[in-house]
Structures are given as C-alpha cells and as structure tokens.
Enzyme design. Structure first.
Site, PDB file in Angstrom:
ATOM      1  N   ASP A   1     -55.345  -2.175  12.079  1.00  0.00           N
ATOM      2  CA  ASP A   1     -56.286  -2.617  13.116  1.00  0.00           C
ATOM      3  C   ASP A   1     -57.613  -2.897  12.423  1.00  0.00           C
ATOM      4  OD1 ASP A   1     -56.280  -2.114  16.468  1.00  0.00           O
ATOM      5  OD2 ASP A   1     -58.258  -2.336  15.534  1.00  0.00           O
TER       6      ASP A   1
ATOM      7  N   TYR B   1     -57.966 -17.176  27.856  1.00  0.00           N
ATOM      8  CA  TYR B   1     -56.890 -16.253  27.473  1.00  0.00           C
ATOM      9  C   TYR B   1     -55.528 -16.870  27.802  1.00  0.00           C
ATOM     10  CZ  TYR B   1     -54.104 -11.897  27.699  1.00  0.00           C
ATOM     11  OH  TYR B   1     -53.146 -10.910  27.528  1.00  0.00           O
TER      12      TYR B   1
ATOM     13  N   ASP C   1     -58.178  -7.019   9.082  1.00  0.00           N
ATOM     14  CA  ASP C   1     -58.653  -8.041  10.017  1.00  0.00           C
ATOM     15  C   ASP C   1     -57.637  -9.181  10.019  1.00  0.00           C
ATOM     16  OD1 ASP C   1     -59.904  -9.992  11.453  1.00  0.00           O
ATOM     17  OD2 ASP C   1     -61.788  -9.928  10.339  1.00  0.00           O
ATOM     18  N   ILE C   2     -57.012  -9.420  11.169  1.00  0.00           N
ATOM     19  CA  ILE C   2     -55.978 -10.456  11.237  1.00  0.00           C
ATOM     20  C   ILE C   2     -56.552 -11.830  10.896  1.00  0.00           C
ATOM     21  CG2 ILE C   2     -56.232 -10.819  13.737  1.00  0.00           C
ATOM     22  CD1 ILE C   2     -52.954 -11.078  11.747  1.00  0.00           C
TER      23      ILE C   2
ATOM     24  N   LYS D   1     -52.536 -18.074  25.302  1.00  0.00           N
ATOM     25  CA  LYS D   1     -51.182 -17.510  25.363  1.00  0.00           C
ATOM     26  C   LYS D   1     -50.132 -18.622  25.572  1.00  0.00           C
ATOM     27  CE  LYS D   1     -51.919 -13.089  24.759  1.00  0.00           C
ATOM     28  NZ  LYS D   1     -51.470 -12.425  23.526  1.00  0.00           N
TER      29      LYS D   1
ATOM     30  N   GLY E   1     -54.945  -0.324  20.059  1.00  0.00           N
ATOM     31  CA  GLY E   1     -55.193  -0.698  21.448  1.00  0.00           C
ATOM     32  C   GLY E   1     -54.278   0.006  22.432  1.00  0.00           C
ATOM     33  N   GLN E   2     -54.337  -0.461  23.674  1.00  0.00           N
ATOM     34  CA  GLN E   2     -53.584   0.186  24.759  1.00  0.00           C
ATOM     35  C   GLN E   2     -52.081   0.184  24.468  1.00  0.00           C
ATOM     36  OE1 GLN E   2     -53.574  -1.792  28.572  1.00  0.00           O
ATOM     37  NE2 GLN E   2     -52.980   0.060  29.681  1.00  0.00           N
TER      38      GLN E   2
ATOM     39  N   GLY F   1     -53.218  -4.588  15.350  1.00  0.00           N
ATOM     40  CA  GLY F   1     -53.842  -4.357  16.663  1.00  0.00           C
ATOM     41  C   GLY F   1     -53.316  -3.041  17.211  1.00  0.00           C
TER      42      GLY F   1
HETATM   43  P1  NAD Z   1     -56.247  -3.923  23.373  1.00  0.00           P
HETATM   44  O1  NAD Z   1     -57.504  -4.710  23.553  1.00  0.00           O
HETATM   45  O2  NAD Z   1     -56.155  -2.581  23.996  1.00  0.00           O
HETATM   46  O3  NAD Z   1     -55.939  -3.759  21.816  1.00  0.00           O
HETATM   47  C1  NAD Z   1     -56.092  -4.809  20.898  1.00  0.00           C
HETATM   48  C2  NAD Z   1     -56.322  -4.200  19.544  1.00  0.00           C
HETATM   49  O4  NAD Z   1     -56.493  -5.270  18.608  1.00  0.00           O
HETATM   50  C3  NAD Z   1     -57.594  -3.338  19.470  1.00  0.00           C
HETATM   51  O5  NAD Z   1     -57.311  -2.067  18.938  1.00  0.00           O
HETATM   52  C4  NAD Z   1     -58.506  -4.114  18.554  1.00  0.00           C
HETATM   53  O6  NAD Z   1     -59.350  -3.307  17.744  1.00  0.00           O
HETATM   54  C5  NAD Z   1     -57.510  -4.895  17.711  1.00  0.00           C
HETATM   55  N1  NAD Z   1     -58.108  -6.078  17.098  1.00  0.00           N
HETATM   56  C6  NAD Z   1     -59.037  -6.896  17.633  1.00  0.00           C
HETATM   57  N2  NAD Z   1     -59.395  -7.834  16.748  1.00  0.00           N
HETATM   58  C7  NAD Z   1     -58.668  -7.610  15.645  1.00  0.00           C
HETATM   59  C8  NAD Z   1     -58.603  -8.230  14.371  1.00  0.00           C
HETATM   60  N3  NAD Z   1     -59.393  -9.253  14.072  1.00  0.00           N
HETATM   61  N4  NAD Z   1     -57.735  -7.749  13.457  1.00  0.00           N
HETATM   62  C9  NAD Z   1     -56.956  -6.667  13.736  1.00  0.00           C
HETATM   63  N5  NAD Z   1     -57.001  -6.011  14.912  1.00  0.00           N
HETATM   64  C10 NAD Z   1     -57.841  -6.480  15.853  1.00  0.00           C
HETATM   65  O7  NAD Z   1     -55.057  -4.852  23.849  1.00  0.00           O
HETATM   66  P2  NAD Z   1     -53.620  -4.404  24.381  1.00  0.00           P
HETATM   67  O8  NAD Z   1     -53.742  -4.197  25.841  1.00  0.00           O
HETATM   68  O9  NAD Z   1     -53.056  -3.352  23.531  1.00  0.00           O
HETATM   69  O10 NAD Z   1     -52.833  -5.781  24.197  1.00  0.00           O
HETATM   70  C11 NAD Z   1     -52.115  -6.080  23.027  1.00  0.00           C
HETATM   71  C12 NAD Z   1     -51.498  -7.443  23.170  1.00  0.00           C
HETATM   72  O11 NAD Z   1     -50.697  -7.486  24.362  1.00  0.00           O
HETATM   73  C13 NAD Z   1     -52.509  -8.584  23.319  1.00  0.00           C
HETATM   74  O12 NAD Z   1     -52.009  -9.719  22.677  1.00  0.00           O
HETATM   75  C14 NAD Z   1     -52.547  -8.823  24.809  1.00  0.00           C
HETATM   76  O13 NAD Z   1     -52.887 -10.139  25.104  1.00  0.00           O
HETATM   77  C15 NAD Z   1     -51.114  -8.542  25.196  1.00  0.00           C
HETATM   78  N6  NAD Z   1     -51.005  -8.179  26.605  1.00  0.00           N
HETATM   79  C16 NAD Z   1     -51.528  -7.013  27.084  1.00  0.00           C
HETATM   80  C17 NAD Z   1     -51.425  -6.713  28.432  1.00  0.00           C
HETATM   81  C18 NAD Z   1     -51.997  -5.437  29.000  1.00  0.00           C
HETATM   82  O14 NAD Z   1     -51.982  -5.266  30.227  1.00  0.00           O
HETATM   83  N7  NAD Z   1     -52.468  -4.505  28.182  1.00  0.00           N
HETATM   84  C19 NAD Z   1     -50.775  -7.607  29.301  1.00  0.00           C
HETATM   85  C20 NAD Z   1     -50.285  -8.810  28.782  1.00  0.00           C
HETATM   86  C21 NAD Z   1     -50.386  -9.068  27.427  1.00  0.00           C
HETATM   87  N1  SER Z   2     -53.536  -7.189  31.483  1.00  0.00           N
HETATM   88  C1  SER Z   2     -53.862  -8.448  30.917  1.00  0.00           C
HETATM   89  C2  SER Z   2     -55.197  -8.909  31.358  1.00  0.00           C
HETATM   90  O1  SER Z   2     -55.565  -8.574  32.473  1.00  0.00           O
HETATM   91  C3  SER Z   2     -52.813  -9.466  31.311  1.00  0.00           C
HETATM   92  O2  SER Z   2     -52.506 -10.200  30.200  1.00  0.00           O
HETATM   93  O3  SER Z   2     -55.841  -9.611  30.641  1.00  0.00           O
END
Ligand code: NAD
Ligand code: SER
Length: 317
Positions: A34, A142, A52-53, A146, A11-12, A8
């Site tokens: 990813d 979601y 793909d996970i 979690k 992502g962000q 993944g």
């Molecule tokens: P994001 O959506 O920006 O990135 C997720 C990445 O996972 C993407 O690049 C996507 O292409 C990839 N992905 C999706 N399906 C996939 C698959 N089948 N196989 C492989 N890769 C795959 O999410 P993020 O913000 O980077 O968050 C990452 C983790 O952190 C998540 O588990 C999210 O729940 C957790 N999280 C994020 C936040 C936040 O504010 N960003 C807050 C709390 C928790």
């Molecule tokens: N930033 C995340 C969301 O809004 C919190 O897990 O989904």
C-alpha cells in the site's frame, strides 16, 4: 512457493482480503502492499511493503524480481473522493491497471483480480434488477474509470489471453476497518453512531435504495471467482454481484430492533446525486450460473453481525 500481492492492502477490502488469502496460501506467500507507510492490522502476520502503484518501474521490478504470479489490484479513489479530485482519480484508477495488465501480457503475472463497481451504471440504466448487459452511461469520474477499466480487462483477455477476473462490488459493509470515501459509506458509519448512542446524520435521503453486501460475502465471492475454472467464466469485463438492497430508512428500522432508541436524521449532500444515478438492485444470475455464486447475508443477519462487532474506538484512528 507461488507468490500473491494485494496492492491497496490497507483499505476496507484489502485488510480482510489479505487475511483470507494468507489463510489459504500461507502468510509468507501473500505480500500486502500500500502507499501507506504501514498497516498495523497486517504487519504482524506477513510481509508488508510500501508501494505506490503509480510508480510503474518499482511495481514492475518488484513483481518480476519476486516472481509474483497473482495480483489483486485494489488501489483506487472511490466515488465521493474521486469527484473532489477527478484528474488524479482518473490517473490512479487507470494507470495502475495498465501496469498490471501489461505485466500479465508479458507473461510475468498469471492471474489478476481487479474490482469494478455498481458505479459503472448510470441514470439511463434500468435501476431495478439491473442486468449484466445493459445501458451503461456513468456520470461520475469513478464510474467512468471503472467502466473504462472493464473494457480494457476484456480487451486484454481477448487480445492477449490475460487471465483477469472482476466483480462489480455493491456497497460493502464491514467492521474491521473504515470505508475509504464512497457513496455507500453511510451504511457503515450508521453502526458506529448507533453503538455510541448518537443520532446519525445521513448524507443520503431516507428512501434511497442501493445494492449492498456484507464483507464476508464479498471476500468469499472474490476467492470463489479466482478459484473458478477458466473455461466456466463467460464474463471478462466484470460480473454483477448481489447481496441485499435497502434504503437508509429500512436499515434504521432493522437497527431499531436491537437499539430501539436509535435515531436518524437526513441531510443529503452531493452524494445523493451519485446514489440517484446508481441501480437499486442487481441481477447477478450470470455469476450464479458461471461460478455458483450465492450470498449468505441478508439485511437482518448483516445488522446483527455489525452491531455485535463494530468498535467505535476505530473512529479515533
Ligand atoms: P479503500 O479506499 O478503503 O482502500 C484503498 C487503498 O488503496 C487504501 O489503503 C489506500 O492507501 C491505497 N492506495 C491509494 N493510492 C495508492 C497508491 N498510489 N498505491 C498503492 N496503494 C494506494 O478502498 P476499498 O473500499 O478497499 O476498495 C478497494 C477497491 O474495491 C477499489 O478499487 C474500489 O473501487 C473497489 N470497490 C470498493 C467498494 C466498497 O464498497 N468498498 C465497492 C465497489 C468497488
Ligand atoms: N462503495 C463504492 C462507492 O460508494 C461503490 O463502488 O464508491
């Protein structure tokens, strides 16, 4: 060379976490993976794999054959996107976790990082300074995924000695990549519109307080937790973590100190109900006690850094 993988990675969080891990372990030791075909931000500096996970066998083969010992599993659907596709969100958010936990149980993986979220809490949870241990009745798919994931992480630690570590991230704010479909995304979107000189239409109401954190703090917390001595960690579900909490109105006032003509209007949508079910602020004293966590970014520091660095051309893909 002990290998690490971030799944993944595009992502962000992943785009910044991979860079931080490569700085620490060396570029070749950290594989970015990813489901996307490529990830320009990460390709140049080290290995990138399309993976793909949900393809359990390919994930197992890769990790076993390449002798990957540390896994950061970030692939998931976030809160707002998950509500639009609950069946798939449940599958994606849970199945990948079991694949990695099982690899650790079988001795192939030595350490796992898996992020949880403030979404594990729900409307019956105390919303101010939400404690580490409290009522947890999430109402989003979601949040349910979690919370279930947290319970499984603790179960695998207790029953199978799996070294899995986790943080309940607040809403994360960053400028290197765009957020992926969460309820806290407004607190990133707003900076792009402010920089473009546009009025921002906010999907949450003006007094909706939520816990937030600047990405640099979140990445540092992740590395610090993963480095902490095993015996110091008392939480094997997921640690509460706090940065700063604010409302859209407070964020706007802070932006106006730099761009006085900035305007916001409010048009709450389905994400308002999600935000209303989450904490306003978080008590993270257990993380402070166990692994000396301390945030660096307050709202004024965060706003100044975002405005200096946000590049609206990112919006064009
Ligand atoms: P994001 O959506 O920006 O990135 C997720 C990445 O996972 C993407 O690049 C996507 O292409 C990839 N992905 C999706 N399906 C996939 C698959 N089948 N196989 C492989 N890769 C795959 O999410 P993020 O913000 O980077 O968050 C990452 C983790 O952190 C998540 O588990 C999210 O729940 C957790 N999280 C994020 C936040 C936040 O504010 N960003 C807050 C709390 C928790
Ligand atoms: N930033 C995340 C969301 O809004 C919190 O897990 O989904």
């Amino acid at each position: 060379m002990s290998k690490t993988i971030v799944i993944g990675a595009c992502g962000q969080i992943g785009t910044e976490l991979v860079i931080a891990l490569r700085k620490k372990h060396g570029n070749e030791a950290v594989i970015a993976a990813d489901v996307k075909n490529d990830c320009p931000a990460l390709l140049a500096d080290g290995p990138y794999l399309k993976l793909d996970i949900l393809d359990r066998e390919s994930v197992r083969t890769l990790i076993i054959n390449q002798e990957i010992k540390e896994v950061y599993l970030l692939a998931a659907l976030l809160s707002a996107t998950a509500e639009k596709n609950p069946d798939f969100a449940w599958r994606l958010n849970m199945e990948g976790l079991f694949t990695i936990l099982d690899l650790a149980k079988e001795g192939f993986v030595s350490k796992i990082f898996w992020p949880s979220s403030i979404a594990v809490f729900g409307p019956t949870t105390p919303r101010e300074h939400t404690p580490q241990y409290t009522i947890m009745e999430p109402t989003t798919v979601y949040g349910i995924s979690k919370l279930a994931g947290e319970r499984w992480c603790e179960y695998y630690f207790n029953k199978h000695h799996v070294d899995v570590r986790s943080i309940r991230y607040p809403g994360l704010i960053s400028y290197t990549s765009l957020p992926g479909g969460g309820t806290t995304d407004y607190a990133v979107d707003i900076f792009y519109q402010a920089k473009l000189g546009k009025t921002y239409s906010c999907f949450l109401s003006e007094n909706t307080a939520l816990p937030m954190m600047f990405m640099e703090d979140a990445i540092r917390a992740t590395l610090e937790l993963m480095n902490a001595p095993k015996e110091k960690l008392t939480v094997r579900s997921s640690y509460n973590l706090s940065g700063c909490s604010f409302t859209p109105s407070e964020l706007t006032s802070e932006i106006k100190k730099h761009i006085p003509e900035f305007n916001i209007e409010y048009a709450p949508d389905f994400r308002q109900a999600i935000a209303d079910s989450w904490p306003k602020s978080i008590d993270d004293s257990q993380a402070r006690l166990d692994w000396d966590w301390k945030e660096k970014y307050s709202i004024d520091h965060l706003v100044k850094t975002m405005l200096e660095n946000v590049d609206p051309s990112l919006l064009n893909g």
